[in-house]
Design a protein around this motif. Structure first.
Motif, PDB file in Angstrom:
ATOM      1  N   TYR A  72      -3.082  11.176   0.977  1.00 60.10           N
ATOM      2  CA  TYR A  72      -1.501  10.984   1.053  1.00 60.10           C
ATOM      3  C   TYR A  72      -1.135   9.590   1.082  1.00 60.10           C
ATOM      4  O   TYR A  72      -1.522   8.588   1.828  1.00 60.10           O
ATOM      5  N   GLY A  73      -0.052   9.308   0.485  1.00 58.11           N
ATOM      6  CA  GLY A  73       0.321   7.749   0.587  1.00 58.11           C
ATOM      7  C   GLY A  73       1.568   8.023   1.390  1.00 58.11           C
ATOM      8  O   GLY A  73       1.687   7.644   2.657  1.00 58.11           O
ATOM      9  N   ARG A  74       2.870   8.254   0.747  1.00 54.62           N
ATOM     10  CA  ARG A  74       4.257   8.436   1.490  1.00 54.62           C
ATOM     11  C   ARG A  74       4.078   9.198   2.695  1.00 54.62           C
ATOM     12  O   ARG A  74       4.617   9.003   3.723  1.00 54.62           O
ATOM     13  N   GLU A 104      -6.796  11.516 -10.692  1.00 60.52           N
ATOM     14  CA  GLU A 104      -5.476  11.865 -10.366  1.00 60.52           C
ATOM     15  C   GLU A 104      -4.426  12.061 -11.540  1.00 60.52           C
ATOM     16  O   GLU A 104      -3.589  11.297 -12.043  1.00 60.52           O
ATOM     17  N   ASP A 134      -2.459   1.973  -1.755  1.00 65.82           N
ATOM     18  CA  ASP A 134      -2.764   1.379  -2.920  1.00 65.82           C
ATOM     19  C   ASP A 134      -1.624   0.935  -3.572  1.00 65.82           C
ATOM     20  O   ASP A 134      -1.434   0.746  -4.960  1.00 65.82           O
ATOM     21  N   GLU A 135      -0.117   0.825  -3.032  1.00 66.55           N
ATOM     22  CA  GLU A 135       0.847   0.338  -3.486  1.00 66.55           C
ATOM     23  C   GLU A 135       0.918  -0.633  -4.350  1.00 66.55           C
ATOM     24  O   GLU A 135       0.489  -1.808  -3.714  1.00 66.55           O
ATOM     25  N   SER A 136       1.385  -0.749  -5.625  1.00 65.87           N
ATOM     26  CA  SER A 136       1.320  -2.021  -6.431  1.00 65.87           C
ATOM     27  C   SER A 136       2.586  -3.032  -5.754  1.00 65.87           C
ATOM     28  O   SER A 136       3.291  -2.249  -5.182  1.00 65.87           O
ATOM     29  N   GLU A 160      -1.241  13.634 -11.914  1.00 60.13           N
ATOM     30  CA  GLU A 160       0.062  13.951 -10.920  1.00 60.13           C
ATOM     31  C   GLU A 160       1.320  14.612 -12.019  1.00 60.13           C
ATOM     32  O   GLU A 160       1.843  14.056 -12.712  1.00 60.13           O
ATOM     33  N   ARG A 181      -4.250   7.125 -11.674  1.00 61.19           N
ATOM     34  CA  ARG A 181      -3.533   8.055 -11.907  1.00 61.19           C
ATOM     35  C   ARG A 181      -2.776   8.188 -13.081  1.00 61.19           C
ATOM     36  O   ARG A 181      -2.238   7.203 -13.677  1.00 61.19           O
ATOM     37  N   LYS A 199      -9.562   4.934  -7.981  1.00 67.21           N
ATOM     38  CA  LYS A 199      -8.575   5.891  -8.445  1.00 67.21           C
ATOM     39  C   LYS A 199      -7.758   5.412  -9.604  1.00 67.21           C
ATOM     40  O   LYS A 199      -7.450   4.418  -9.780  1.00 67.21           O
ATOM     41  N   LEU A 210      -2.251  14.641  -3.473  1.00 61.37           N
ATOM     42  CA  LEU A 210      -1.210  13.520  -3.280  1.00 61.37           C
ATOM     43  C   LEU A 210      -0.087  14.290  -2.577  1.00 61.37           C
ATOM     44  O   LEU A 210       0.153  15.572  -2.691  1.00 61.37           O
ATOM     45  N   GLY A 222       3.236  13.257  -3.093  1.00 65.01           N
ATOM     46  CA  GLY A 222       4.386  13.466  -4.348  1.00 65.01           C
ATOM     47  C   GLY A 222       5.838  13.296  -4.087  1.00 65.01           C
ATOM     48  O   GLY A 222       6.448  13.815  -4.868  1.00 65.01           O
ATOM     49  N   LYS A 254      -7.490  14.496  -7.232  1.00 63.14           N
ATOM     50  CA  LYS A 254      -6.389  14.258  -6.573  1.00 63.14           C
ATOM     51  C   LYS A 254      -5.103  14.824  -7.375  1.00 63.14           C
ATOM     52  O   LYS A 254      -4.727  14.221  -8.123  1.00 63.14           O
TER      53      LYS A 254
HETATM   54  C1  5MM Z   1       0.472   4.749  -2.573  1.00 60.61           C
HETATM   55  O1  5MM Z   1       0.886   4.833  -3.891  1.00 60.61           O
HETATM   56  C2  5MM Z   1       0.156   4.955  -5.017  1.00 60.61           C
HETATM   57  C3  5MM Z   1       0.485   3.590  -5.791  1.00 60.61           C
HETATM   58  O2  5MM Z   1       1.521   3.797  -6.669  1.00 60.61           O
HETATM   59  P1  5MM Z   1       2.042   2.748  -7.702  1.00 60.61           P
HETATM   60  O3  5MM Z   1       1.034   2.433  -8.598  1.00 60.61           O
HETATM   61  O4  5MM Z   1       3.313   3.411  -8.376  1.00 60.61           O
HETATM   62  O5  5MM Z   1       2.441   1.489  -6.733  1.00 60.61           O
HETATM   63  C4  5MM Z   1       0.224   6.250  -5.835  1.00 60.61           C
HETATM   64  O6  5MM Z   1      -0.618   6.231  -6.816  1.00 60.61           O
HETATM   65  C5  5MM Z   1      -0.415   7.235  -4.740  1.00 60.61           C
HETATM   66  O7  5MM Z   1      -1.846   7.076  -4.442  1.00 60.61           O
HETATM   67  C6  5MM Z   1      -0.132   8.595  -5.325  1.00 60.61           C
HETATM   68  O8  5MM Z   1       1.004   8.818  -5.791  1.00 60.61           O
HETATM   69  C7  5MM Z   1       0.002   9.495  -4.220  1.00 60.61           C
HETATM   70  O9  5MM Z   1       0.766   8.890  -3.191  1.00 60.61           O
HETATM   71  P2  5MM Z   1       1.706   9.882  -2.638  1.00 60.61           P
HETATM   72  O10 5MM Z   1       2.692   8.959  -1.893  1.00 60.61           O
HETATM   73  O11 5MM Z   1       2.496  10.822  -3.732  1.00 60.61           O
HETATM   74  O12 5MM Z   1       1.010  10.976  -1.728  1.00 60.61           O
END
Ligand code: 5MM
Length: 338
Positions: A291-293, A178, A24-26, A180, A139, A137, A261, A263, A220
């Motif tokens: 996880y995203g990254r 979430e 869900d990266e913006s 974080e 955050r 979701k 996450l 993170g 999360k």
């Molecule tokens: C995939 O990244 C998500 C959206 O980030 P932006 O709103 O900054 O574009 C982010 O919320 C993500 O879902 C969480 O941080 C978990 O991702 P990570 O990379 O920390 O596992």
């Protein structure tokens, strides 16, 4: 509110051996990721990238219970005209949607932020449900530095998370909550524990006040880790011990699952820590990944925007998904990384 449906979806999101792909990266965040691999960020390249992940049959059908999408993606079609939502559903996974509007500076709280997006949320939720989203979701971001976080900022963010969760459930959508606590900076593991404990206690107080149905939610959170710049780093066993301890102090057992996450942890590090948590104790929640990254870094690099690299990128995605699926059962080992 359909409690049975909410509870079933929440359980499916944290089904044994599976976890969530945060895709869900913006637009700003995905541009940063694409810049790093030399790919121009356009609607088509973003579509091509996400399409190859959602078409990765092994990962999507065996290890990915749900995918968090961005507003653009939930409305996009694959190259052949099939909606991306349909690709996810066809693999047996659940589509979800990020509904927060990002973080903004919190007035009167220097260095702290509040997550925005509550205005008109109920109407947006109803539309997202029609588009196929079964979970959402939001955050909240809590930074650790000199003099922060403050109680006021944590409370404001917890209240927004609780209000969002209630609106989700009124629309039969499962909220991922979430909060974080960032791992930037030089703070210790103990400081991360202390802040996370207060954040989670405050969050569950506010969810209670907002009458949120906990069985129909997924948490999360961050793991308990030292800041990236802290001189003393932690082993997976140290991370696991403190992470388990903080959840036992704060998270009600009515919550079906905890999906971490990553993170900013390196991908194998995030897998090793999740595995250590699941190896260390039998827990009352399903403990998995969102996880995203840590899921996408390897496939992104392998793809690098070239059609010819799609098969290799899908292999890299399947591998990370499988490793994390094993870690969610405490069955991973470093030797499997090959
Ligand atoms: C995939 O990244 C998500 C959206 O980030 P932006 O709103 O900054 O574009 C982010 O919320 C993500 O879902 C969480 O941080 C978990 O991702 P990570 O990379 O920390 O596992």
């Amino acid at each position: 509110m359909n409690k049975d449906q909410l509870a079933k979806v929440a359980q499916a999101m944290v089904a044994r051996g599976k976890g969530i792909l945060a895709a869900d990266e913006s637009s700003g965040t995905i541009k940063k990721r694409f810049d790093a691999i030399g790919v121009e960020s356009t609607a088509d390249t973003r579509r091509d990238y996400r399409e190859f992940m959602f078409r990765t049959q092994e990962a999507m059908s065996q290890y990915i219970s749900g995918v968090i999408l961005y507003d653009e993606t939930i409305r996009q079609n694959a190259k052949d005209g099939t909606s991306l939502v349909k690709l996810i559903e066809a693999a047996g996974s659940l589509p979800g949607i990020k509904v927060d509007a990002g973080v903004k500076p919190l007035p009167n709280f220097p260095g702290e932020t509040i997550t925005e997006g509550l205005d008109g949320l109920s109407e947006r939720m109803a539309e997202y449900y029609k588009l196929g989203a079964r979970f959402a979701k939001w955050r909240a971001v809590i930074d650790i530095a000199d003099g922060i976080p403050t109680r006021g900022a944590i409370l404001a963010n917890a209240q927004a998370l609780a209000r969002y969760a209630a609106i989700c459930q009124a629309n039969d959508i499962v909220p991922i909550v979430e909060p974080e606590v960032l791992m930037d900076g030089g703070h210790t593991l103990e400081r991360c524990y202390e802040v996370t404990e207060f954040v989670l206690k405050t969050l569950y107080d506010e969810l209670y006040e907002a009458r949120v149905f906990l069985e129909g939610t997924v948490l999360k959170p961050n793991m308990i880790v030292p800041g990236k710049k802290c001189a003393t780093q932690a082993t997976p066993e140290q991370v696991a011990a403190q992470t388990i301890r903080v959840f036992k102090q704060t998270v009600p057992v009515a919550v079906p699952g905890i999906a971490f996450l990553s993170g900013g942890q390196a991908d194998v590090e995030a897998t090793a820590n999740l595995d250590a948590i699941n190896k260390m104790a039998k827990l009352p929640w399903h403990v998995t990944f969102s996880y995203g990254r840590a899921l996408q870094a390897a496939p992104q690099k392998a793809w690098s925007g070239k059609e010819a690299n799609v098969v290799a990128a899908q292999k890299a995605f399947s591998h990370r998904a499988k490793m994390n699926g094993l870690a969610s059962k405490g069955e991973w080992s470093k030797s499997l990384e090959g």
